[in-house]
Scaffold this motif. Structure first.
Motif, PDB file in Angstrom:
ATOM      1  N   GLU A  96      -4.468   6.983   2.017  1.00  0.00           N
ATOM      2  CA  GLU A  96      -4.839   5.580   1.816  1.00  0.00           C
ATOM      3  C   GLU A  96      -5.207   5.298   0.362  1.00  0.00           C
ATOM      4  O   GLU A  96      -4.895   4.231  -0.165  1.00  0.00           O
ATOM      5  CB  GLU A  96      -5.975   5.187   2.757  1.00  0.00           C
ATOM      6  CG  GLU A  96      -5.524   5.091   4.202  1.00  0.00           C
ATOM      7  CD  GLU A  96      -6.648   4.833   5.192  1.00  0.00           C
ATOM      8  OE1 GLU A  96      -7.837   4.898   4.795  1.00  0.00           O
ATOM      9  OE2 GLU A  96      -6.337   4.569   6.365  1.00  0.00           O
ATOM     10  N   CYS A  99      -1.668   5.432  -1.378  1.00  0.00           N
ATOM     11  CA  CYS A  99      -0.599   4.564  -0.880  1.00  0.00           C
ATOM     12  C   CYS A  99      -1.062   3.210  -0.372  1.00  0.00           C
ATOM     13  O   CYS A  99      -0.245   2.325  -0.147  1.00  0.00           O
ATOM     14  CB  CYS A  99       0.141   5.256   0.268  1.00  0.00           C
ATOM     15  SG  CYS A  99       0.765   6.877  -0.111  1.00  0.00           S
ATOM     16  N   GLY A 100      -2.347   3.065  -0.100  1.00  0.00           N
ATOM     17  CA  GLY A 100      -2.856   1.843   0.503  1.00  0.00           C
ATOM     18  C   GLY A 100      -2.939   1.978   2.015  1.00  0.00           C
ATOM     19  O   GLY A 100      -2.708   3.042   2.588  1.00  0.00           O
ATOM     20  N   GLN A 101      -3.284   0.873   2.672  1.00  0.00           N
ATOM     21  CA  GLN A 101      -3.527   0.872   4.117  1.00  0.00           C
ATOM     22  C   GLN A 101      -2.256   0.772   4.955  1.00  0.00           C
ATOM     23  O   GLN A 101      -2.180   1.315   6.038  1.00  0.00           O
ATOM     24  CB  GLN A 101      -4.447  -0.300   4.473  1.00  0.00           C
ATOM     25  CG  GLN A 101      -5.821  -0.203   3.855  1.00  0.00           C
ATOM     26  CD  GLN A 101      -6.713   0.765   4.594  1.00  0.00           C
ATOM     27  OE1 GLN A 101      -6.596   0.930   5.797  1.00  0.00           O
ATOM     28  NE2 GLN A 101      -7.619   1.400   3.876  1.00  0.00           N
ATOM     29  N   ASN A 102      -1.282   0.045   4.472  1.00  0.00           N
ATOM     30  CA  ASN A 102      -0.086  -0.250   5.263  1.00  0.00           C
ATOM     31  C   ASN A 102       1.004   0.779   4.980  1.00  0.00           C
ATOM     32  O   ASN A 102       1.875   0.559   4.138  1.00  0.00           O
ATOM     33  CB  ASN A 102       0.393  -1.671   4.948  1.00  0.00           C
ATOM     34  CG  ASN A 102       1.387  -2.171   5.965  1.00  0.00           C
ATOM     35  OD1 ASN A 102       1.560  -1.592   7.028  1.00  0.00           O
ATOM     36  ND2 ASN A 102       2.059  -3.254   5.622  1.00  0.00           N
ATOM     37  N   VAL A 103       0.943   1.915   5.685  1.00  0.00           N
ATOM     38  CA  VAL A 103       1.825   3.045   5.400  1.00  0.00           C
ATOM     39  C   VAL A 103       2.558   3.468   6.672  1.00  0.00           C
ATOM     40  O   VAL A 103       1.976   3.501   7.750  1.00  0.00           O
ATOM     41  CB  VAL A 103       1.000   4.238   4.859  1.00  0.00           C
ATOM     42  CG1 VAL A 103       1.864   5.451   4.641  1.00  0.00           C
ATOM     43  CG2 VAL A 103       0.295   3.855   3.577  1.00  0.00           C
ATOM     44  N   ILE A 104       3.816   3.812   6.514  1.00  0.00           N
ATOM     45  CA  ILE A 104       4.601   4.404   7.595  1.00  0.00           C
ATOM     46  C   ILE A 104       5.033   5.792   7.120  1.00  0.00           C
ATOM     47  O   ILE A 104       5.554   5.944   6.013  1.00  0.00           O
ATOM     48  CB  ILE A 104       5.841   3.560   7.932  1.00  0.00           C
ATOM     49  CG1 ILE A 104       5.432   2.160   8.375  1.00  0.00           C
ATOM     50  CG2 ILE A 104       6.686   4.250   9.009  1.00  0.00           C
ATOM     51  CD1 ILE A 104       6.599   1.193   8.501  1.00  0.00           C
ATOM     52  N   GLU A 123       6.403   5.621   3.354  1.00  0.00           N
ATOM     53  CA  GLU A 123       6.838   4.257   3.023  1.00  0.00           C
ATOM     54  C   GLU A 123       5.624   3.339   2.984  1.00  0.00           C
ATOM     55  O   GLU A 123       4.815   3.320   3.896  1.00  0.00           O
ATOM     56  CB  GLU A 123       7.822   3.797   4.109  1.00  0.00           C
ATOM     57  CG  GLU A 123       8.398   2.461   3.924  1.00  0.00           C
ATOM     58  CD  GLU A 123       9.331   2.091   5.075  1.00  0.00           C
ATOM     59  OE1 GLU A 123       9.848   0.965   5.022  1.00  0.00           O
ATOM     60  OE2 GLU A 123       9.521   2.882   6.027  1.00  0.00           O
ATOM     61  N   ARG A 124       5.515   2.594   1.891  1.00  0.00           N
ATOM     62  CA  ARG A 124       4.451   1.592   1.778  1.00  0.00           C
ATOM     63  C   ARG A 124       4.979   0.259   2.248  1.00  0.00           C
ATOM     64  O   ARG A 124       6.111  -0.112   1.968  1.00  0.00           O
ATOM     65  CB  ARG A 124       3.986   1.438   0.336  1.00  0.00           C
ATOM     66  CG  ARG A 124       3.139   2.554  -0.144  1.00  0.00           C
ATOM     67  CD  ARG A 124       2.447   2.213  -1.409  1.00  0.00           C
ATOM     68  NE  ARG A 124       3.350   2.295  -2.549  1.00  0.00           N
ATOM     69  CZ  ARG A 124       2.974   2.543  -3.786  1.00  0.00           C
ATOM     70  NH1 ARG A 124       1.694   2.706  -4.053  1.00  0.00           N
ATOM     71  NH2 ARG A 124       3.824   2.603  -4.755  1.00  0.00           N
ATOM     72  N   GLY A 125       4.124  -0.487   3.000  1.00  0.00           N
ATOM     73  CA  GLY A 125       4.529  -1.779   3.515  1.00  0.00           C
ATOM     74  C   GLY A 125       4.454  -2.891   2.489  1.00  0.00           C
ATOM     75  O   GLY A 125       4.076  -2.773   1.394  1.00  0.00           O
TER      76      GLY A 125
END
Length: 125
Positions: A96, A99-104, A123-125
């Motif tokens: 996190e 890459c941040g919160q929105n990750v696949i 993959e970052r959203g």
């Protein structure tokens, strides 16, 4: 957007010593990914080798190396058989932060008698 990819290949026979030592298994594997003792030695070795490759591939995709306990990352299979990577605690915090919160996280695994291989794409959203 693609953040990173990682790949790792491992010789399966390396894990024969590991399955004979429960302390090593407990050190590197989450309880959710323990192999049944009823499986053959070869099948257990393949099971642990491909999962270890997934942990290494994840660290490479993240670009940080193994700075978190390997038990923080584990492989489960959906009912369809598709492997998924579960990430918790320090590994999740590191992901996190980078890459941040929105990750696949995408994962693919393969193994045969001698080698196991894993690919991870983040993959970052």
């Amino acid at each position: 957007m693609l953040f990173g990819i990682g790949c790792d290949i491992i010789k399966v026979s390396r894990f024969e010593k590991w399955i004979k030592n429960p302390d090593i298994i407990k050190r590197f594997y989450n309880q959710n990914e323990l192999a049944p003792f009823s499986w053959s030695v070869q099948k257990q070795c393949e099971h642990y080798a491909v999962r270890f490759a997934a942990k290494e591939a994840f660290a490479k995709a993240l670009g940080c190396g193994l700075i978190f306990p390997l038990r923080n990352v584990w492989v489960l299979n959906k009912d369809s058989g598709k492997p998924i990577l579960c990430i918790a605690d320090r590994a999740k915090q590191e992901m996190e932060q980078r890459c941040g919160q929105n990750v696949i996280v995408h994962l693919t695994l393969s193994h045969e008698k001698e080698y196991a291989i894993a690919y991870v794409a983040i993959e970052r959203g």
